[in-house]
Scaffold this active site. Sequence first.
Site, short mmCIF file in Angstrom:
data_model
loop_
_atom_site.label_atom_id
_atom_site.label_comp_id
_atom_site.label_asym_id
_atom_site.label_seq_id
_atom_site.Cartn_x
_atom_site.Cartn_y
_atom_site.Cartn_z
N ILE A 60 -21.45 -49.63 -23.56
CA ILE A 60 -20.24 -48.90 -22.84
C ILE A 60 -19.16 -48.87 -23.37
O ILE A 60 -18.09 -49.58 -23.11
CB ILE A 60 -20.16 -49.27 -21.37
CG1 ILE A 60 -21.63 -49.34 -20.58
CG2 ILE A 60 -19.22 -48.29 -20.58
CD1 ILE A 60 -21.45 -49.93 -19.14
N PRO A 61 -18.83 -48.19 -24.46
CA PRO A 61 -17.73 -48.04 -25.36
C PRO A 61 -16.49 -47.54 -24.76
O PRO A 61 -16.91 -46.45 -23.98
CB PRO A 61 -17.90 -47.35 -26.63
CG PRO A 61 -19.28 -46.52 -26.36
CD PRO A 61 -20.09 -47.29 -25.29
N HIS A 62 -15.41 -47.91 -24.53
CA HIS A 62 -14.11 -47.49 -24.06
C HIS A 62 -12.82 -48.05 -24.67
O HIS A 62 -13.16 -48.90 -25.81
CB HIS A 62 -14.05 -47.89 -22.66
CG HIS A 62 -14.12 -49.50 -22.48
ND1 HIS A 62 -15.35 -49.92 -22.48
CD2 HIS A 62 -13.41 -50.52 -22.01
CE1 HIS A 62 -15.35 -51.43 -22.34
NE2 HIS A 62 -14.09 -51.74 -22.07
N GLY A 63 -11.79 -47.53 -24.59
CA GLY A 63 -10.59 -48.02 -25.10
C GLY A 63 -9.80 -49.04 -24.90
O GLY A 63 -10.16 -49.93 -23.92
#
Length: 144
Positions: A60-63
Amino acid sequence: MSILSENKVIMHGAANDKYEAIKMAGKLLVDAGHVTEEYVPKMLEREKVVSTYMGGGLAIPHGTKEARPFIKSTGLSIIRFPDGVDFGGDEPAFVVIGIAAAGDGHMEVLTNVAMIFTEDDAIDRVMNAPTAADVIAIFEGGLE
């Protein structure tokens, strides 16, 4: 603008590494108008600090927190990788979900997505869903 729509789902993704997979997920969020282009490097930066691989075939990539000014609205992108992508976990990621959450909603969205994947068959259901609409239906049950 809905959090999840068919233009943000890739059914048969292929990436050479996790950074390419993250760029793909980020580009879907950019193209849909959820984030500006500056958000994607912050997703890559987060990955360099701590892996966004959650286990069980899910990343779950996110900033980073510094990415908040680049978020216009809450959105998700979903990419299925039938061959998997190495995120440095015990197994490859087969489902990569890009997240951008406006305001203070990041943890709530992350939690809702993670809860969907606490079901043993969730990754199989996502990987075997025949259409993007079917993939979305799996998530909409847990994102209400």
